[in-house]
Enzyme design. Structure first.
Site, mmCIF file in Angstrom:
data_model
loop_
_atom_site.group_PDB
_atom_site.id
_atom_site.type_symbol
_atom_site.label_atom_id
_atom_site.label_comp_id
_atom_site.label_asym_id
_atom_site.label_seq_id
_atom_site.Cartn_x
_atom_site.Cartn_y
_atom_site.Cartn_z
ATOM 1 N N LYS A 90 11.650 41.569 -4.239
ATOM 2 C CA LYS A 90 12.940 40.909 -3.967
ATOM 3 C C LYS A 90 13.416 41.319 -2.589
ATOM 4 C CE LYS A 90 16.307 38.253 -5.122
ATOM 5 N NZ LYS A 90 16.161 37.696 -3.757
ATOM 6 N N GLN A 111 14.323 48.077 1.418
ATOM 7 C CA GLN A 111 14.668 47.244 0.268
ATOM 8 C C GLN A 111 14.223 47.886 -1.050
ATOM 9 O OE1 GLN A 111 16.026 44.014 1.344
ATOM 10 N NE2 GLN A 111 16.917 44.019 -0.690
ATOM 11 N N LYS A 114 17.068 50.330 -1.853
ATOM 12 C CA LYS A 114 18.307 49.590 -2.053
ATOM 13 C C LYS A 114 18.293 48.907 -3.420
ATOM 14 C CE LYS A 114 19.542 46.952 1.329
ATOM 15 N NZ LYS A 114 19.629 45.819 2.280
ATOM 16 N N LYS A 126 10.137 41.864 1.883
ATOM 17 C CA LYS A 126 10.864 41.224 2.981
ATOM 18 C C LYS A 126 9.915 40.267 3.687
ATOM 19 C CE LYS A 126 15.099 41.554 4.669
ATOM 20 N NZ LYS A 126 16.335 41.683 3.876
ATOM 21 N N GLY A 165 17.969 34.790 1.567
ATOM 22 C CA GLY A 165 18.265 34.652 2.982
ATOM 23 C C GLY A 165 18.440 36.000 3.658
ATOM 24 N N ASP A 166 18.424 35.967 4.973
ATOM 25 C CA ASP A 166 18.705 37.135 5.808
ATOM 26 C C ASP A 166 19.156 36.558 7.152
ATOM 27 O OD1 ASP A 166 18.295 40.249 5.881
ATOM 28 O OD2 ASP A 166 17.432 39.572 7.760
ATOM 29 N N THR A 209 27.656 40.406 -0.214
ATOM 30 C CA THR A 209 27.258 41.587 0.553
ATOM 31 C C THR A 209 28.472 42.224 1.218
ATOM 32 O OG1 THR A 209 25.092 40.591 0.994
ATOM 33 C CG2 THR A 209 25.735 42.470 2.357
ATOM 34 N N ASN A 240 27.611 35.880 7.621
ATOM 35 C CA ASN A 240 28.049 35.999 6.233
ATOM 36 C C ASN A 240 28.538 37.392 5.877
ATOM 37 O OD1 ASN A 240 27.491 33.343 5.685
ATOM 38 N ND2 ASN A 240 25.582 33.725 4.587
ATOM 39 N N SER A 379 22.029 38.659 -6.059
ATOM 40 C CA SER A 379 20.827 37.829 -6.137
ATOM 41 C C SER A 379 20.141 38.010 -7.485
ATOM 42 C CB SER A 379 19.861 38.181 -5.003
ATOM 43 O OG SER A 379 20.278 37.622 -3.782
#
Length: 447
Positions: A90, A111, A114, A126, A165-166, A209, A240, A379
């Site tokens: 993820k 990630q 996290k 990622k 998204g990123d 976020t 965002n 997410s």
């Protein structure tokens, strides 16, 4: 005396000398978890760290696409599937000219921990491409996204790898990629998160976020008997994450007095509030990636060209833009201005020497892998919504998000206490995230 983790750090520094971002995150995380390795010799015996620092799979591929003038371009796409001990990979997709394997490995490695901190069943990964969406038409972005998915689709799935998204990838790009994935697989499933609500997306995901960062910052201040209300805040970025952060800070009574873009920063001592926060959305959707128009729309604000906002005096700093945004000189400015708190919104936004200087001067740092975990947590809620064919309301999402962020702060603080770290939340987050992943990896054997 040599530490257990030294040989692993040296290995990464030698083998991946061309990937400084990856080296930086491995160095930080592994140095933090030395007490855990000392307490668990079975981790060393099982080669756990050798398996942790190498991705399970790295995919690289060409992405040919045609612009509006009929000219052919070729970019490079990537997906780093780093660790699936806790669940399907993820992590987001980043479209930016500076994307290469080292940045994506750094992001994917972060990630892992996290996602672990959320307590939810998701592994770490990622991806992205060295494609610049700025200045491109909707049709060009659609064609690029479709070409990107023509290769990547075969590695994705709701129980395998779930992108989001990123930087450079929002709801528009996710929609285009999801559409192509659906066409190729004939599956309408939970493989994508960060979708629009019309595509099965989660209400409240866009601001999640930023809201999560503010919840984490609130818990940091609460630990010292303080509150956000009345505090002055400087942030960076206007995407965002910055938008959600500014919105929630405004709601909680804090005053955002500066934010930034690639062109410089905005100083608004009246406070970025109400319609001014909403204007972030217009700045972002313009495709110009500049913040200077804010000062034209709101004349009391001042635009400072070519500089970062870290020279502005504030009670709390929240970087929400890019990695390594805060350097040693910025840290010195913050300390000189009486800074007490820094909460990282972007991934690894503070350089190692800046962190060291801030900690030497008793600045409390909320680490990104903990503070910005609210996005990926939501997410995962979106994945649950898709799998169960139900809908969560915004109110449901906000309640769950706040609970997750409060628990993440508690995990970090508890790890500090357990390993006598003082109040080093960076080390606390690394340890708390690592412990859950390590236990799962041990149970699954040498794979």
């Amino acid at each position: 005396m040599a530490k257990i983790v030294d040989k692993y750090i040296d290995y990464v520094k030698t083998k991946y000398a061309h990937e400084p971002e990856f080296i930086q995150t491995v160095d930080e995380v592994l140095n933090s978890i030395e007490p855990v390795m000392q307490a668990h010799p079975e981790y060393e015996k099982s080669g756990l760290l050798w398996r942790l620092i190498e991705p399970e799979r790295t995919i690289s591929f060409r992405v040919p696409w045609v612009d509006d003038n009929g000219e052919v371009h070729v970019n490079t796409g990537y997906r780093v599937e780093f660790n699936s001990a806790l669940g399907p990979y993820k992590g987001g997709l980043r479209f930016a000219p500076n994307v290469y394997s080292g940045i994506l490995k750094f992001l994917g490695f972060e990630q892992i921990f996290k996602n672990s901190l959320t307590g939810l069943p998701i592994g770490g990964g990622k991806g992205g491409a060295d494609f610049d969406p700025n200045g491109k038409s909707d049709a060009e972005i659609m064609r690029f996204c479709q070409a990107f998915i023509n290769e990547l689709y075969r590695y994705l799935g709701p129980n395998v790898d779930v992108p989001a998204g990123d930087l450079g990838v929002g709801g528009r790009e996710i929609g285009f990629m999801m559409g192509q994935y659906k066409k190729l697989t004939r599956q309408y499933d939970g493989t994508w998160t960060g979708k629009g609500t019309e595509n099965g997306g989660l209400a409240g995901r866009t601001e999640a976020t930023g809201y999560g960062i503010v919840f984490y910052a609130r818990e940091m201040l609460k630990h010292f008997g303080e509150e956000l209300k009345g505090k002055t805040v400087v942030i960076s970025g206007f995407g965002n994450v910055a938008w959600g952060t500014a919105q929630k800070l405004d709601e909680m009574g804090a005053k955002v007095i500066a934010f930034s873009g690639p062109d410089g920063y905005i100083l608004d001592e009246d406070g970025v509030t109400g319609e001014k926060v909403d204007y972030f959305l217009e700045l972002r959707s313009s495709g110009k990636n500049i913040c200077s128009p804010y000062a034209e729309k709101f004349p009391n604000a001042k635009f400072v060209a070519g500089k970062k906002p870290w020279e502005v005096k504030a009670d709390l700093y929240i970087p929400c833009a890019m990695q390594n945004d805060i350097h040693l000189e910025d840290a010195k400015n913050m300390v000189a201005n009486g800074c007490k708190y820094l909460c990282e919104g972007a991934n690894m936004p503070t350089t190692e020497d800046a962190i060291a200087y801030l900690q030497e001067h008793d600045v409390v740092i909320g680490p990104s892998k903990a503070a910005n975990a609210g996005g990926v947590a939501c997410s995962c809620l979106e994945m649950s919504q898709n799998a169960e064919h139900i809908l969560f309301s915004k109110e449901d999402v906000y309640v769950q998000l706040e609970g997750i962020m409060v628990n993440i702060f508690k995990l970090c603080a508890d790890a500090c206490e357990k390993y006598n770290l003082g109040f080093d939340l960076i080390a606390g987050a690394n340890i708390a995230g690592f412990e859950r992943v390590a236990k799962a990896m041990m149970l699954q054997g040498i794979v």
